[in-house]
Design a protein around this motif. Structure first.
Motif, short mmCIF file in Angstrom:
data_model
loop_
_atom_site.label_atom_id
_atom_site.label_comp_id
_atom_site.label_asym_id
_atom_site.label_seq_id
_atom_site.Cartn_x
_atom_site.Cartn_y
_atom_site.Cartn_z
N SER A 486 0.84 -1.20 0.00
CA SER A 486 0.00 0.00 0.00
C SER A 486 0.87 1.25 0.00
O SER A 486 1.71 1.44 0.88
CB SER A 486 -0.91 0.02 1.24
OG SER A 486 -1.45 1.30 1.46
N ASP A 509 -3.79 4.20 -5.62
CA ASP A 509 -4.19 4.37 -4.22
C ASP A 509 -3.63 5.64 -3.58
O ASP A 509 -4.01 6.00 -2.47
CB ASP A 509 -3.80 3.14 -3.38
CG ASP A 509 -2.30 2.90 -3.35
OD1 ASP A 509 -1.57 3.55 -4.14
OD2 ASP A 509 -1.86 2.05 -2.55
N ASP A 684 -8.33 3.14 1.42
CA ASP A 684 -8.13 2.71 0.03
C ASP A 684 -7.41 3.72 -0.84
O ASP A 684 -6.68 3.34 -1.76
CB ASP A 684 -9.49 2.41 -0.62
CG ASP A 684 -10.23 1.28 0.07
OD1 ASP A 684 -9.58 0.48 0.77
OD2 ASP A 684 -11.46 1.20 -0.08
N ARG A 685 -7.62 5.02 -0.58
CA ARG A 685 -7.07 6.00 -1.53
C ARG A 685 -6.86 7.35 -0.85
O ARG A 685 -7.68 7.79 -0.04
CB ARG A 685 -8.02 6.16 -2.72
CG ARG A 685 -7.54 7.08 -3.82
CD ARG A 685 -8.52 7.10 -4.97
NE ARG A 685 -8.60 5.79 -5.62
CZ ARG A 685 -9.52 5.46 -6.52
NH1 ARG A 685 -10.44 6.32 -6.88
NH2 ARG A 685 -9.51 4.25 -7.06
#
Length: 738
Positions: A486, A509, A684-685
């Motif tokens: 991530s 992301d 997530d982003r």
């Protein structure tokens, strides 16, 4: 004072109404007139007497500008029954109201006001309610007397009512003697109290004014700045600036006299060159003692070999391998009564907490384990990841609106063997004090939090101070393989270590959209939100974060623009508070703890509907998860739009997508921990919009504003040197810490 005309009649409807001003249609005899003024608390169909003067309004035409109003004492049996059964007195409906009027006659209300609760005690079944009923009736008419005397001096009707609620029957007398007592009433600061004091003829160098300025300066520094104390020198300097802002009327020596007086009245405490609000001083001292008593208590030891065996058994059962530092944390909670577990995102704090719970349950199979967090969202996330029930700290402790202490306190401790508190970076001195008061001596406590995040909104920096004091702790640092994929996790750790981070936009992301002008940044944020919605993201999954309230990319302006884009009016029903309109579908945030409603500061929800009375909107309903909470018009001050919120307000929450402006127009707020905290709210982003220059300034600025606190020193038993502070009259003796 100008003589006012008198009008008697009935309120037909409210054309416009806010907290401090209303315009109403008023039936006075055969004539319908428009009245405007401080009609706070007057319901539709109420018969009142208003006093005012005729004016011409550009929108509403000829109207009466109300200076004050009075409720009429009911003089007929019908009026008396209606008044007593109006809901004014809890548990009194039409049947009981008629019983009272039958016993006392059509002038029942006037008789009660003149003769007191005794006249009600003889009424069958009413003896227990007599005092409460008299108090409600008396206050109703006493408040209008208070308003009639105070409104001409610049107080609003709402403030007069709040003052009466706080000070009771002596409200007018107390305010005339010392208008600065109004600073104890919500929304009244020193400047407003000073204006009112001028109208009462209070001298510019009066002791009351000096003490008011000292108190205001200290409270602002404490509650708005997050500090527990001010240095004596800074307090005197800042208070002098406030007192002498218009003319040089107060000398430095008079400030010393004021501080001395406030020490005598126990409003402030002076200790080794610094000044505390006494309430904060007592909280800090009590919290330190609670923490010391936990760490000093002898632990029933578990052998190293048994701990190692339990951890191996846990790993086999779960099919995982714990890292060495995670194993250290599991062992440490068995070896200590208080442990801090800290670390950034992706380092396995959640896995470690679950391991601690399971291994502790192996050692003590019948163990009672409680989990809590400062906010509702954080507690729900804690519950999801552990599979156990978790609550907010407020709910855990049983805070009630009508009680000075929560249900669980130092005289009624929580009954558990292990207490796990998450998101402890949010914990300020006040809530921490209440929490540790309620912890039993034989309870083990695990505090979990990221010490690199923003400090709490409340005064103090409890997590940081506990670590500085040398309390047993484990810091997790290794990023797990899955988390390392991530960019949010990797980027957050890079930023936290002071390294510039450039995201790879292909990975989808983490984005950095370069815009320089604040207007362009704002426009890009609006377009990002609309784009994300078109891709199927609900507004609950998107959170715009800004470090400041003001400015083109501050939360106030962003909320206004986002509301126009996402939830435009199009003639739909709305209700206003000040400059803010609330509509069905709006995302809102609660800004104040409300124990009656069981809703706490920082909880977000959605407006589901308006509440009506005849043709007027009287309030709204907000859905928080699975609960619907009603807000009356005068309670809307507890709500703000939440399409955009400050980064501080986002602590403890987690959303799918975070959008943040990063701009030099917020120069004073460009700090590493602020950007780091915002990024770590996203699952997530992350979308950053601004300039690389501003981003770089923030990353390089790791100088966290130091919070004035002596909690760490008190826990570590550091003594503060005693000294005397010279006064204009006598000495202030400092307190020697134990």
């Amino acid at each position: 004072m100008t003589e006012n005309e008198r009008f008697e009649g009935t309120i037909r409807r409210f054309i416009f109404s806010s907290e401090n001003f209303s315009v109403a249609s008023f039936l006075s005899g055969p004539e319908i007139i428009t009245v405007a003024g401080n009609l706070y608390g007057v319901p539709i169909k109420e018969k009142v007497t208003v006093f005012g003067t005729w004016v011409e309004h550009p929108k509403f035409g000829r109207q009466v500008k109300v200076s004050h109003w009075e409720r009429r004492v009911p003089s007929t049996a019908e009026q008396a029954v209606a008044f007593l059964a109006s809901g004014l007195i809890k548990g009194v409906g039409p049947v009981t109201a008629r019983k009272i009027v039958q016993a006392l006659g059509p002038n029942a209300v006037e008789i009660i006001l003149e003769k007191g609760p005794g006249v009600l005690e003889s009424i069958k079944g009413f003896k227990k309610k007599a005092k409460e009923a008299y108090q409600c009736i008396m206050e109703t008419f006493e408040i209008q007397r208070v308003m009639a005397q105070l409104l001409p001096f610049g107080l609003t009707a709402k403030t007069a009512i709040k003052a009466h609620k706080k000070f009771g029957g002596r409200t007018v007398e107390l305010i005339r003697e010392n208008p600065y007592c109004l600073m104890d009433v919500d929304s009244i600061g020193f400047i407003k109290a000073d204006e009112i004091a001028r109208k009462f003829g209070i001298a510019l160098d009066s002791l009351g004014r000096i003490c008011g300025a000292i108190k205001y300066t200290l409270e602002e520094y404490t509650w708005n700045g997050g500090h527990c104390y001010m240095t004596m020198e800074r307090l005197v300097d800042e208070a002098l600036k406030l007192l002498n802002s218009k003319e040089n009327c107060v000398k430095r020596s008079q400030l010393n006299t004021g501080i001395s007086r406030m020490c005598e009245t126990k409003e402030v405490t002076v200790e080794a060159g610094v000044v505390y609000l006494t309430a904060i001083y007592n909280m800090e001292a009590a919290l330190a003692e609670s923490i010391k008593s936990l760490t000093k208590k002898i632990v029933t030891r578990v052998t190293d070999s048994r701990i190692e065996g339990l951890i191996k058994r846990y790993e086999v059962l779960q099919g995982i391998r714990l890292e060495q530092e995670q194993k250290q944390a599991v062992a440490a909670i068995l070896e200590n009564n208080l442990l801090v577990l800290t670390g950034g995102p992706g380092v396995g704090k959640t896995t470690t907490v679950k391991a601690i719970i399971d291994v502790f349950s192996m050692v003590k199979p019948e163990a009672e384990i409680m989990l809590a967090s400062p906010t509702g969202k954080a507690s729900r996330r804690l519950s999801e990841v552990t599979g156990m029930e978790a609550s907010t700290i407020h709910r855990l402790l049983g805070f009630k609106a009508d009680s000075l202490l929560p249900e669980f306190n130092k005289d009624n401790r929580l009954r558990c063997d292990l207490l796990i508190v998450d998101e402890v970076s949010m914990l300020g001195i006040k809530l921490a004090k209440y929490l540790f008061d309620a912890i039993a001596p034989d309870t083990k406590v695990l505090l979990v939090g990221d010490v690199d995040q923003l400090p709490p909104v409340e005064p103090g920096n409890v997590l940081n101070d506990i670590l500085r004091a040398g309390t047993p702790s484990v810091r997790l640092e290794k990023i797990f393989r899955q988390a390392a994929e991530s960019q949010i996790v990797v980027g957050a750790h890079a930023i936290n270590s002071g390294k510039m981070y450039t995201p790879d936009h292909i990975k989808d992301d983490f984005f950095f959209i370069e815009k320089e002008k604040p207007e362009d940044i704002q426009d890009t944020i609006l377009r990002c939100v609309k784009r994300l919605q078109s891709l199927g993201n609900a507004m609950d999954d998107i959170q715009v974060l800004s470090p400041m309230k003001n400015g083109i990319v501050g939360t106030l302006e962003l909320n206004k623009k986002l509301q126009e884009e996402i939830n435009p009016s199009f003639g739909s029903s709305e209700i206003k508070r000040g400059m803010t309109s609330f509509r069905v579908g709006d995302k809102v945030i609660c800004t104040k703890n409300n124990y009656d409603k069981d809703v706490f500061n920082g909880e977000t929800g959605t407006v589901t509907r308006m509440t009506w009375e005849e043709d007027d909107i009287t309030g709204l309903v907000v859905k928080y998860d699975d609960r619907e909470i009603s807000y009356a018009r005068d309670e809307l001050q507890d709500l703000e739009l939440a399409y955009a919120i400050t980064t501080h307000k986002s602590q403890g929450s987690e959303v799918r997508v975070v959008i943040m402006p990063v701009t030099t127009s917020h120069y004073v707020m460009l700090a590493r921990n602020l950007v780091y905290t915002g990024i770590t709210r996203a699952k997530d982003r992350v979308v950053l919009v601004g300039t690389k220059k501003a981003f770089g300034i923030a990353i390089r600025n790791d100088k966290q504003a130091k919070r004035n606190s002596r909690l760490a020193e008190r826990i570590a038993n550091v003594s503060f040197l005693e000294f005397d502070y010279p006064e204009a009259s006598g000495q202030v003796k400092c307190i020697l810490s134990s």
